[in-house]
Scaffold this active site. Structure first.
Site, PDB file in Angstrom:
ATOM      1  N   LYS A 153     -48.224  32.277 170.255  1.00 52.16           N
ATOM      2  CA  LYS A 153     -46.860  31.920 169.868  1.00 52.16           C
ATOM      3  C   LYS A 153     -46.596  32.365 168.446  1.00 52.16           C
ATOM      4  O   LYS A 153     -47.507  32.374 167.612  1.00 52.16           O
ATOM      5  CB  LYS A 153     -46.644  30.398 169.965  1.00 52.16           C
ATOM      6  CG  LYS A 153     -45.262  29.942 169.479  1.00 52.16           C
ATOM      7  CD  LYS A 153     -45.126  28.434 169.476  1.00 52.16           C
ATOM      8  CE  LYS A 153     -43.768  28.031 168.876  1.00 52.16           C
ATOM      9  NZ  LYS A 153     -43.544  26.583 168.863  1.00 52.16           N
ATOM     10  N   GLU A 203     -36.314  17.136 161.660  1.00 51.94           N
ATOM     11  CA  GLU A 203     -37.739  16.994 161.998  1.00 51.94           C
ATOM     12  C   GLU A 203     -38.586  16.381 160.887  1.00 51.94           C
ATOM     13  O   GLU A 203     -38.748  16.969 159.809  1.00 51.94           O
ATOM     14  CB  GLU A 203     -38.321  18.366 162.366  1.00 51.94           C
ATOM     15  CG  GLU A 203     -39.766  18.294 162.848  1.00 51.94           C
ATOM     16  CD  GLU A 203     -40.255  19.599 163.448  1.00 51.94           C
ATOM     17  OE1 GLU A 203     -41.399  19.635 163.904  1.00 51.94           O
ATOM     18  OE2 GLU A 203     -39.488  20.584 163.449  1.00 51.94           O
ATOM     19  N   GLU A 247     -44.176  25.188 175.134  1.00 55.24           N
ATOM     20  CA  GLU A 247     -44.043  25.394 173.691  1.00 55.24           C
ATOM     21  C   GLU A 247     -44.226  24.073 172.944  1.00 55.24           C
ATOM     22  O   GLU A 247     -44.901  24.010 171.907  1.00 55.24           O
ATOM     23  CB  GLU A 247     -42.662  25.980 173.391  1.00 55.24           C
ATOM     24  CG  GLU A 247     -42.393  26.234 171.917  1.00 55.24           C
ATOM     25  CD  GLU A 247     -40.979  26.721 171.653  1.00 55.24           C
ATOM     26  OE1 GLU A 247     -40.536  26.599 170.490  1.00 55.24           O
ATOM     27  OE2 GLU A 247     -40.308  27.188 172.592  1.00 55.24           O
ATOM     28  N   GLU A 383     -30.318  31.272 170.273  1.00 54.11           N
ATOM     29  CA  GLU A 383     -30.763  29.988 169.718  1.00 54.11           C
ATOM     30  C   GLU A 383     -30.635  29.968 168.202  1.00 54.11           C
ATOM     31  O   GLU A 383     -30.202  28.970 167.622  1.00 54.11           O
ATOM     32  CB  GLU A 383     -32.217  29.711 170.124  1.00 54.11           C
ATOM     33  CG  GLU A 383     -32.747  28.397 169.589  1.00 54.11           C
ATOM     34  CD  GLU A 383     -34.150  28.091 170.069  1.00 54.11           C
ATOM     35  OE1 GLU A 383     -34.952  27.565 169.249  1.00 54.11           O
ATOM     36  OE2 GLU A 383     -34.457  28.367 171.243  1.00 54.11           O
TER      37      GLU A 383
END
Length: 399
Positions: A153, A203, A247, A383
């Site tokens: 990733k 976050e 993910e 996105e």
């Protein structure tokens, strides 16, 4: 008394209606450091000490700076600021001369009052770095390498450079960001000479209170819709998306592995839940733990986690190299962390996303997407465009 002097009104009590919004409205760029979390609102003014930049571990430098401030007579010193993405980058951390605290913005009824109109009268010149087509090509190249087995990733980002026709009104931008997502983490801190980092991150990297820690990784995202039925459909699809669930699991596993050595117990839910911002849905997992060693500080924990696969990739070293090869800009504070820590080791550190760096009349906005072997270049580009909306709405610009 001279008629030109103003006597500031006494601040409202910390838990009174209006206390949090009073701190938000009192923010001034250059000298102040503002951070609002779901637990409290902080405004630091001035600086009695800066955390030095040298070869020693950052948590040690912060601890020594706080200890020195306490010995100098500050009964409750706090370090506030940002840490960059690059491991060798200089953190912008300081002990404010004064610190004011209040309840969370989301608990202040005055936060619901309408703020100033976004960017009224501004004329913005916008430059994409890289252009959307170039970003999409970089995602496609990364996907090809992952399918060949080179790595698992990578998080690739792009920027928008917005130049205004007049001086930037950072307090107004900060206010609009806070009112748009009062449940998140809104911040404005100096990030370098003449530069200010401002944003609204959803976050939490890690929080520490006494011997308890909380981490809340987000990975896997979907754009919100203005249509309620479609918005619900997108949320449900995200919860059932194999690509996004994979993910997310990669990130949660990495955080579990990093935090486990610090803990006598660590609770990790089996499945993610959803959190929402004004622009995005995110898969979310909240990990809670009990510290093995009470001397482990919030920044010790944050440094062990940073960077997570949610902002870098995996394996970390390979992902960093792919980022360096693919992104034609320096991330600086973006995807680093922003937060605070006191001399007892308690604190909150937030992942620095949904942000911009202001310098002069220019804003540089950042947005990234997690790229895995199943990724679609078009979807990841879309996105990032959706993530830009958080800040674009605060300045009255459109991509």
């Amino acid at each position: 008394m001279s008629a030109s002097l103003r006597v500031p009104a006494a601040p409202p009590p910390l838990d009174s209606p209006g206390a949090a919004t009073a701190l938000l409205e009192a923010y001034r760029p250059g000298t102040d450091r503002f951070l609002a979390t779901p637990r409290h609102t902080l405004l630091g003014s001035g600086a009695t000490a800066l955390v030095p930049h040298d070869s020693r571990p950052l948590p040690l430098r912060v601890r020594e700076t706080l200890d020195s401030a306490r010995r100098a007579g500050d009964p409750a010193p706090v370090v506030v600021g940002s840490v960059p993405f690059a491991p060798d980058g200089a953190a912008a951390l300081a002990v404010p001369e004064t610190v004011r605290w209040a309840t969370a913005l989301r608990e202040d009824p005055l936060i619901a009052l309408h703020g100033s109109d976004a960017g009224q009268g501004d004329a913005w010149q916008i430059r994409e770095v890289p252009a959307a087509e170039e970003y999409s090509a970089a995602v496609a190249a990364a996907v090809e390498r992952m399918r060949a087995g080179e790595f698992d990733k990578v998080v690739l980002a792009r920027t928008l450079e917005l130049t205004s026709s007049r001086d930037l009104d950072l307090p107004a931008m900060l206010g609009r960001l806070a009112r748009r997502d009062p449940d998140g983490y809104t911040f404005a801190v100096p990030s370098g000479p003449g530069r200010t980092l401002v944003g609204a991150s959803p976050e939490l990297l890690v929080s520490r209170r006494g011997n308890r820690l909380v981490a809340n990784p987000l990975a896997g995202s979907a754009q919100r819709s203005g249509d309620l039925a479609e918005d619900v459909r997108r949320a449900a699809a995200l919860l059932d998306s194999p690509k996004d669930l994979h993910e997310h699991a990669v990130v949660v596993d990495a955080i579990r592995e990093a935090l486990a050595p610090f803990c006598v117990s660590l609770d990790v839910p089996e499945r993610p839940t959803l959190v929402r911002t004004a622009a995005m849905w995110h898969l979310s997992t909240t990990l809670t733990g009990e510290l093995r060693d009470p001397s482990s500080t919030a920044l010790d924990l944050a440094s062990a986690l940073h960077p997570t696969p949610a902002v870098c990739g995996t394996p970390t070293d390979v992902a960093r190299q792919v980022i360096a090869e693919s992104e034609p800009f320096d991330r600086g504070a973006y995807t680093g962390m922003v937060g605070w820590q006191n001399a007892d080791g308690d604190g909150d550190w937030v992942v620095t996303i949904r942000c911009a760096e202001a310098e002069g009349r220019t804003l540089r906005l950042f947005a990234g997407a997690g790229v895995v072997a199943e990724s679609s270049p078009a979807a990841e580009t879309a996105e990032t465009a959706a993530k830009f909306r958080t800040f674009l709405s605060a300045v009255g610009a459109a991509l």
